[in-house]
Design a protein around this motif. Structure first.
Motif, PDB file in Angstrom:
ATOM      1  N   ALA A 150      27.988  31.603   0.541  1.00 55.09           N
ATOM      2  CA  ALA A 150      27.403  32.373   1.639  1.00 55.09           C
ATOM      3  C   ALA A 150      25.943  31.991   1.811  1.00 55.09           C
ATOM      4  CB  ALA A 150      27.511  33.872   1.348  1.00 55.09           C
ATOM      5  N   SER A 151      25.531  31.774   3.065  1.00 54.16           N
ATOM      6  CA  SER A 151      24.139  31.434   3.375  1.00 54.16           C
ATOM      7  C   SER A 151      23.658  32.303   4.526  1.00 54.16           C
ATOM      8  CB  SER A 151      24.020  29.971   3.808  1.00 54.16           C
ATOM      9  OG  SER A 151      24.487  29.119   2.807  1.00 54.16           O
ATOM     10  N   VAL A 152      22.483  32.882   4.369  1.00 55.68           N
ATOM     11  CA  VAL A 152      21.866  33.635   5.464  1.00 55.68           C
ATOM     12  C   VAL A 152      21.326  32.611   6.457  1.00 55.68           C
ATOM     13  CG1 VAL A 152      20.007  35.213   6.116  1.00 55.68           C
ATOM     14  CG2 VAL A 152      21.293  35.607   4.006  1.00 55.68           C
ATOM     15  N   ILE A 153      21.791  32.707   7.718  1.00 50.38           N
ATOM     16  CA  ILE A 153      21.368  31.721   8.725  1.00 50.38           C
ATOM     17  C   ILE A 153      20.549  32.333   9.848  1.00 50.38           C
ATOM     18  CG2 ILE A 153      23.231  30.103   8.210  1.00 50.38           C
ATOM     19  CD1 ILE A 153      24.671  31.143  10.735  1.00 50.38           C
ATOM     20  N   GLY A 154      20.398  33.661   9.847  1.00 52.59           N
ATOM     21  CA  GLY A 154      19.594  34.283  10.891  1.00 52.59           C
ATOM     22  C   GLY A 154      19.411  35.773  10.669  1.00 52.59           C
ATOM     23  N   GLN A 155      18.326  36.308  11.216  1.00 49.51           N
ATOM     24  CA  GLN A 155      18.059  37.742  11.123  1.00 49.51           C
ATOM     25  C   GLN A 155      17.341  38.194  12.387  1.00 49.51           C
ATOM     26  OE1 GLN A 155      16.228  37.435   6.968  1.00 49.51           O
ATOM     27  NE2 GLN A 155      17.065  39.501   7.004  1.00 49.51           N
ATOM     28  N   ASP A 156      17.681  39.411  12.838  1.00 52.58           N
ATOM     29  CA  ASP A 156      16.932  40.035  13.922  1.00 52.58           C
ATOM     30  C   ASP A 156      17.119  41.546  13.822  1.00 52.58           C
ATOM     31  OD1 ASP A 156      19.558  40.273  14.794  1.00 52.58           O
ATOM     32  OD2 ASP A 156      19.085  39.854  16.881  1.00 52.58           O
ATOM     33  N   LYS A 157      16.052  42.259  13.922  1.00 50.76           N
ATOM     34  CA  LYS A 157      16.052  43.723  13.829  1.00 50.76           C
ATOM     35  C   LYS A 157      16.879  44.173  12.634  1.00 50.76           C
ATOM     36  CE  LYS A 157      14.920  44.499  18.593  1.00 50.76           C
ATOM     37  NZ  LYS A 157      15.200  45.126  19.836  1.00 50.76           N
ATOM     38  N   ASN A 158      17.997  44.860  12.893  1.00 50.14           N
ATOM     39  CA  ASN A 158      18.806  45.398  11.799  1.00 50.14           C
ATOM     40  C   ASN A 158      20.049  44.567  11.513  1.00 50.14           C
ATOM     41  OD1 ASN A 158      16.959  47.429  12.303  1.00 50.14           O
ATOM     42  ND2 ASN A 158      18.405  49.041  11.811  1.00 50.14           N
ATOM     43  N   ARG A 159      20.066  43.328  11.950  1.00 49.07           N
ATOM     44  CA  ARG A 159      21.243  42.478  11.741  1.00 49.07           C
ATOM     45  C   ARG A 159      20.869  41.210  10.982  1.00 49.07           C
ATOM     46  NH1 ARG A 159      26.183  43.850  15.208  1.00 49.07           N
ATOM     47  NH2 ARG A 159      25.454  45.805  16.037  1.00 49.07           N
ATOM     48  N   THR A 160      21.810  40.774  10.184  1.00 47.16           N
ATOM     49  CA  THR A 160      21.676  39.511   9.467  1.00 47.16           C
ATOM     50  C   THR A 160      22.935  38.705   9.738  1.00 47.16           C
ATOM     51  OG1 THR A 160      20.348  40.533   7.736  1.00 47.16           O
ATOM     52  CG2 THR A 160      21.397  38.444   7.188  1.00 47.16           C
ATOM     53  N   ILE A 161      22.773  37.428  10.005  1.00 45.16           N
ATOM     54  CA  ILE A 161      23.929  36.553  10.243  1.00 45.16           C
ATOM     55  C   ILE A 161      24.125  35.701   9.002  1.00 45.16           C
ATOM     56  CG2 ILE A 161      24.942  34.768  11.712  1.00 45.16           C
ATOM     57  CD1 ILE A 161      22.883  35.737  13.892  1.00 45.16           C
ATOM     58  N   ILE A 162      25.341  35.730   8.503  1.00 47.82           N
ATOM     59  CA  ILE A 162      25.676  35.010   7.274  1.00 47.82           C
ATOM     60  C   ILE A 162      26.851  34.088   7.543  1.00 47.82           C
ATOM     61  CG2 ILE A 162      26.462  35.247   4.889  1.00 47.82           C
ATOM     62  CD1 ILE A 162      25.043  38.042   5.019  1.00 47.82           C
ATOM     63  N   GLU A 163      26.696  32.846   7.124  1.00 45.96           N
ATOM     64  CA  GLU A 163      27.774  31.860   7.219  1.00 45.96           C
ATOM     65  C   GLU A 163      28.404  31.737   5.839  1.00 45.96           C
ATOM     66  OE1 GLU A 163      27.829  27.772   9.431  1.00 45.96           O
ATOM     67  OE2 GLU A 163      26.898  27.514   7.458  1.00 45.96           O
ATOM     68  N   VAL A 164      29.724  31.822   5.796  1.00 41.10           N
ATOM     69  CA  VAL A 164      30.444  31.652   4.532  1.00 41.10           C
ATOM     70  C   VAL A 164      31.438  30.516   4.704  1.00 41.10           C
ATOM     71  CG1 VAL A 164      31.925  32.729   2.806  1.00 41.10           C
ATOM     72  CG2 VAL A 164      30.228  34.122   4.000  1.00 41.10           C
ATOM     73  N   LYS A 165      31.400  29.589   3.764  1.00 40.38           N
ATOM     74  CA  LYS A 165      32.367  28.495   3.730  1.00 40.38           C
ATOM     75  C   LYS A 165      33.037  28.526   2.374  1.00 40.38           C
ATOM     76  CE  LYS A 165      30.189  25.590   7.137  1.00 40.38           C
ATOM     77  NZ  LYS A 165      29.896  24.248   7.567  1.00 40.38           N
ATOM     78  N   SER A 166      34.367  28.449   2.391  1.00 45.86           N
ATOM     79  CA  SER A 166      35.145  28.485   1.158  1.00 45.86           C
ATOM     80  C   SER A 166      35.864  27.167   0.976  1.00 45.86           C
ATOM     81  CB  SER A 166      36.165  29.628   1.209  1.00 45.86           C
ATOM     82  OG  SER A 166      35.501  30.872   1.362  1.00 45.86           O
ATOM     83  N   TYR A 167      35.861  26.697  -0.254  1.00 47.55           N
ATOM     84  CA  TYR A 167      36.421  25.385  -0.567  1.00 47.55           C
ATOM     85  C   TYR A 167      37.403  25.464  -1.723  1.00 47.55           C
ATOM     86  CZ  TYR A 167      32.291  23.746   1.988  1.00 47.55           C
ATOM     87  OH  TYR A 167      31.334  23.526   2.945  1.00 47.55           O
ATOM     88  N   VAL A 168      38.405  24.578  -1.692  1.00 49.12           N
ATOM     89  CA  VAL A 168      39.225  24.271  -2.859  1.00 49.12           C
ATOM     90  C   VAL A 168      38.858  22.835  -3.182  1.00 49.12           C
ATOM     91  CG1 VAL A 168      41.551  23.861  -3.728  1.00 49.12           C
ATOM     92  CG2 VAL A 168      41.089  25.880  -2.318  1.00 49.12           C
ATOM     93  N   GLN A 169      38.253  22.665  -4.342  1.00 53.48           N
ATOM     94  CA  GLN A 169      37.609  21.398  -4.710  1.00 53.48           C
ATOM     95  C   GLN A 169      36.609  21.063  -3.601  1.00 53.48           C
ATOM     96  OE1 GLN A 169      40.637  18.618  -6.046  1.00 53.48           O
ATOM     97  NE2 GLN A 169      41.193  19.990  -7.684  1.00 53.48           N
ATOM     98  N   ASP A 170      36.729  19.953  -2.913  1.00 48.96           N
ATOM     99  CA  ASP A 170      35.766  19.629  -1.851  1.00 48.96           C
ATOM    100  C   ASP A 170      36.334  19.869  -0.457  1.00 48.96           C
ATOM    101  OD1 ASP A 170      33.808  18.854  -3.656  1.00 48.96           O
ATOM    102  OD2 ASP A 170      34.512  16.790  -3.738  1.00 48.96           O
TER     103      ASP A 170
END
Length: 186
Positions: A150-170
């Motif tokens: 999970a990586s935080v990719i943006g924020q504004d006021k009371n919101r945060t945007i998080i990108e999550v990428k899930s992997y099996v091996q690569d």
């Protein structure tokens, strides 16, 4: 390639230092020996089992504590956490996570891993999922290990945007963008 015991053990130490989340099964395949041989080597070398290695890595990497939910409520094992920046968890897919007829993981487990990680990374007492855009890119099968990042990719006021990428091996198996409500303004 068969190794002599001492050479195998030296290589085993190297591999575990490079990839602490490697399983005994994966090591056994790489060395062409039984899982029991790997376990005996680890015991002889005082290398802890996988679960303990995961906890050790997590304790070294965590510089902060979870705020938005207790660690036991995160789906999977949290192995890295930097609040309002990134988090990583590992989920081993077991029989209870899959459909009995085809041994494919139910999507809600992958979503729950990603969503709980998105909540965990928020540096606030309250974090709720307001919206999510998700995509499953391939089925995950019993016995596979899913690493969610999970990586935080943006924020504004009371919101945060998080990108999550899930992997099996690569290989990417799930991706999502989570729009999180938080109680405190940043």
């Amino acid at each position: 390639m068969k190794y002599k015991k001492k050479d195998r053990q030296n290589k085993l130490v190297e591999m575990i230092e490079e990839t602490p989340f490697i399983t005994d099964e994966e090591l056994a395949k790489k060395f062409g020996v039984s899982i029991q041989t790997i376990r005996l080597d680890r015991l002889e070398l005082s290398i802890p089992e996988l679960r303990e290695r995961i906890k050790n890595v997590a304790n070294k990497n965590w510089n902060e504590e979870l705020r938005a939910l207790p660690v036991e409520e995160v789906i999977g094992e949290v192995v890295n956490l930097e609040l309002d920046n990134l988090a990583i968890s590992i989920l081993d897919i077991k029989e209870e996570h899959v459909f009995s007829r085809n041994k494919i993981a139910r999507g809600h487990h992958l979503f729950a891993q990603a969503n709980s990680l998105a909540v965990a990374v928020i540096n606030d007492e309250l974090a709720l999922t307001a919206n999510a855009e998700i995509n499953f890119t391939r089925p995950v099968k019993v016995g596979e290990r899913v690493v969610a990042k999970a990586s935080v990719i943006g924020q504004d006021k009371n919101r945060t945007i998080i990108e999550v990428k899930s992997y099996v091996q690569d290989e990417l198996v799930f991706e999502g963008k989570f729009y999180m409500f938080r109680s405190a303004e940043k």
